[in-house]
Structures are given as C-alpha cells and as structure tokens.
Design a protein around this motif. Structure first.
Motif, PDB file in Angstrom:
ATOM      1  N   VAL A 262      52.229  42.993  36.642  1.00 32.42           N
ATOM      2  CA  VAL A 262      51.815  41.719  37.208  1.00 32.42           C
ATOM      3  C   VAL A 262      50.333  41.476  36.924  1.00 32.42           C
ATOM      4  O   VAL A 262      49.925  40.356  36.628  1.00 32.42           O
ATOM      5  CB  VAL A 262      52.073  41.690  38.734  1.00 32.42           C
ATOM      6  N   GLN A 280      55.828  38.219  31.222  1.00 32.19           N
ATOM      7  CA  GLN A 280      55.910  38.235  32.687  1.00 32.19           C
ATOM      8  C   GLN A 280      54.567  38.496  33.361  1.00 32.19           C
ATOM      9  O   GLN A 280      54.446  38.299  34.573  1.00 32.19           O
ATOM     10  CB  GLN A 280      56.922  39.293  33.133  1.00 32.19           C
ATOM     11  N   GLU A 282      51.022  38.122  35.016  1.00 31.42           N
ATOM     12  CA  GLU A 282      50.463  36.962  35.716  1.00 31.42           C
ATOM     13  C   GLU A 282      48.936  36.947  35.743  1.00 31.42           C
ATOM     14  O   GLU A 282      48.330  35.874  35.807  1.00 31.42           O
ATOM     15  CB  GLU A 282      50.998  36.912  37.152  1.00 31.42           C
ATOM     16  N   GLN A 283      48.305  38.116  35.726  1.00 31.70           N
ATOM     17  CA  GLN A 283      46.843  38.192  35.793  1.00 31.70           C
ATOM     18  C   GLN A 283      46.348  39.074  34.646  1.00 31.70           C
ATOM     19  O   GLN A 283      46.757  40.224  34.542  1.00 31.70           O
ATOM     20  CB  GLN A 283      46.376  38.819  37.120  1.00 31.70           C
ATOM     21  N   HIS A 310      53.898  33.678  31.605  1.00 32.20           N
ATOM     22  CA  HIS A 310      53.778  33.415  33.035  1.00 32.20           C
ATOM     23  C   HIS A 310      52.361  33.676  33.558  1.00 32.20           C
ATOM     24  O   HIS A 310      52.155  33.753  34.767  1.00 32.20           O
ATOM     25  CB  HIS A 310      54.777  34.265  33.818  1.00 32.20           C
ATOM     26  N   LYS A 312      48.932  33.270  35.069  1.00 33.82           N
ATOM     27  CA  LYS A 312      48.321  32.289  35.961  1.00 33.82           C
ATOM     28  C   LYS A 312      46.795  32.318  35.844  1.00 33.82           C
ATOM     29  O   LYS A 312      46.140  31.290  35.999  1.00 33.82           O
ATOM     30  CB  LYS A 312      48.742  32.578  37.400  1.00 33.82           C
TER      31      LYS A 312
END
Length: 347
Positions: A262, A280, A282-283, A310, A312
């Motif tokens: 993640v 997948q 996110e950061q 994905h 962000k």
C-alpha cells in the motif's frame, strides 16, 4: 515544491508519526484517586486501578519490591541503573506490562531471574536505556517488545522462538548490523510490525516471518534489495527504506511489483529512475533522489477502463523533474491521484 492537488491525508499521516511511540495506556495519578494500602511507599497504586503501580518520574535508582496483585508496572523516567534479584518474586506469574523507558539500565546490572523470568508479560518497554543486548522474558504471551534508543549490537537468533503471540518489535536507533539480526525473528510467527530504522544495516533483514505487514528500515546503509525479497512477505503492506544508499543497480527488475504493498517509501536515496511498482500501490515517496525521467511504464504497462494505477500520493520533489516531465497519457494512468508533488517553481 508544487503539487497538482493538495492532499488531506498528509496531516493525518504526520499526526500518526508523531504519536507512534507514546502508545501505552498511561493516566496521571491525580485522575485515579488515592493510593492503596499495600503499595510501596515510593509509588502509587490507585484504589480505582488496584492492579497498577505507578513509580514513574520519582528519581528512583532501583526498582522497589513489587507487591502481590500488580499486573501493570510503570517505571519510566527515572534513574534506574539496576534490577536486583527478588524484586518481581511476588508477580513473576502475574505481571503483564513492564514499562522501563528512559532509565540507565545496562545488561550487567540486570540480575538473572528478574525480567527474564516474567512468564505472563504482554508488553515490555526498555527504550532509552544503555542495553547492548536484548533482555527477553520467558513469557509465551508477549505481544509487544520495544528496545529503541539503546546500544544494541546484536540480537541472537532463538530468543523469540516461543513468542507465538508477538506482533510488534521496535528496535529503532541502535547499533545493529544485518549480520547481528540474521534469523532473530524466525520464531515470532505472528509478527506484524518490525522497525529496525536508525541502525547500521546494509541489507533488509532476513528470516522474517511471512505474517509481517509493516517493515521500517529507514536511516541505514542499505544499497540494494535482494530479488524476490517481497515475495517472501506476502502480507507486507508498508515498506520504508528512506534515507539509505539505494542505487538503480541494487534494485532488481520488478522487486517492488507486488500487489499487497500500500505504501512504499524510497525517498532520500540515490535512484536515477523510477522503479516498477504494482498498480495497487497507493502511496509512493521518491523525493530527494536523482531521478530525471518520468517513465509511465513504471506505473502502468498499459491503461484502460480497468487497468490503471491506484496511486493516490506521489512525491517526486527534490529530483530533476517538473510537471512538464509528465507525458500526456499520465492523466489516464494516474487517474485517481490526488497529489503529485514536484519541485518548487516547476513549469
């Protein structure tokens, strides 16, 4: 630095980082009422919380005899330089929490048959002392171990072999090397979080149980990651290797392309290209490297209705990149990104 959009999550992440070490349930004495009659005279055992003994901030040099019935013992912020034999004899099978942060403990002054004989201990905090080797209780129910800010030079294999409930180990800010912790964590089959940041590691720790979800190895001397390393940790979600010596030649192709991650922090290294990541993730933190090319293939092999990154939050400030470095197709690949940060005064 400039950002495509201002993040709302950053403040939350900062607050979590600032509070991560003050996490035991501690309440001031004046909130818990008068002390019980069986308490040691130098401490407080509130009638409203009779299983706790508060001996913190008393300028103590030794641990007072702990009375029967105590399960939670707070001894932080003293001048304790010795643990004498017998002090835990009344609670060897009952003590659950032992908080000894911010004292003057050395291994030679901790008597055998004291901390090592505590068979019911769930939390052991020994941070900010002068230990050169870990002190591990006999307890099979130990859940959390913190020995931060000490002088640990080794963590022998086998010490955690029967610690099947252990979920968190924090060894940050010591003098550990990769060799000195080899095999140290094999026995802790339920380990979720391991922090070995601020040490002298030259590679990520080996022999970690596949249950691990959080690995922090910031501020070391790591220059490479072994191929397939993350494949041995199928539950890993958060990996931080910032402030190390990572270079492109030390990053095998696809080593970070795992679907469980993640957050990945590779900031403050010597990378010249953006490593391949999984869609997948996110950061991603890559600030303060030497990156000069925005390669969209690092994020998306191809983009479509169901194929996109994905991510962000993406930090690229402190590199040789500007917003103009992004290809036009990036908008489709990075369609859910709420923040992509470049250098100040970028185009």
């Amino acid at each position: 630095m400039s950002s495509l959009r201002v993040p709302l999550l950053l403040a939350v992440l900062l607050s979590v980082a600032l509070c991560q070490y003050e996490d035991y349930e501690y309440q001031p004495i004046n909130m818990l009422g008068p002390s019980g009659p069986n308490c040691h005279q130098e401490c407080d055992c509130p009638i409203g919380f009779p299983t706790a003994m508060y001996c913190d901030n008393r300028k103590l040099k030794t641990i007072p005899m702990v009375p029967t019935g105590i399960k939670y013992l707070y001894l932080q912020n003293n001048q304790i330089n010795e643990v004498k034999a017998g002090v835990f004899d009344n609670v060897t099978a009952d003590l659950r929490w032992l908080i000894l942060d911010n004292n003057l403990l050395t291994n030679s002054k901790v008597a055998k048959g004291t901390i090592d004989k505590l068979s019911a201990l769930e939390k052991l905090y020994l941070s900010s002392n002068q230990l050169t080797e870990p002190i591990i209780p006999s307890s099979k129910v130990l859940e959390e171990l913190k020995i931060m800010h000490n002088k640990l030079t080794k963590f022998p294999a086998g010490l955690l072999n029967n610690k099947e409930n252990l979920t968190s180990v924090n060894l940050q800010d010591n003098e550990l090397t990769s060799e000195s912790i080899s095999g140290a964590f094999k026995g802790s089959k339920k380990l979720l979080s391991l922090d070995v940041s601020h040490n002298k590691l030259k590679k990520l720790p080996t022999g970690i149980p596949n249950s691990l979800e959080i690995l922090y190895a910031d501020y070391n001397d790591i220059d490479s990651v072994v191929a397939g390393y993350l494949n041995k940790l199928p539950g890993l979600k958060y990996l931080r290797i910032s402030h190390n010596k990572l270079v492109d030649s030390g990053i095998p192709a696809g080593v970070f392309n795992v679907s469980t991650l993640v957050e990945l922090d590779l900031s403050f290294n010597k990378l010249q290209t953006i490593p391949e990541i999984n869609e997948q993730l996110e950061q991603l933190y890559l600030q303060a490297n030497e990156i000069s090319k925005f390669d969209l293939m690092s994020f998306c092999k191809f983009s479509g209705p169901v194929n996109y990154s994905h991510l962000k939050h993406l930090r690229l400030d402190g590199n040789n990149l500007t917003q103009a470095s992004m290809p036009q197709e990036a908008a489709n690949c990075l369609r859910v990104a709420s923040e992509i940060m470049f250098n100040e005064n970028s185009d």
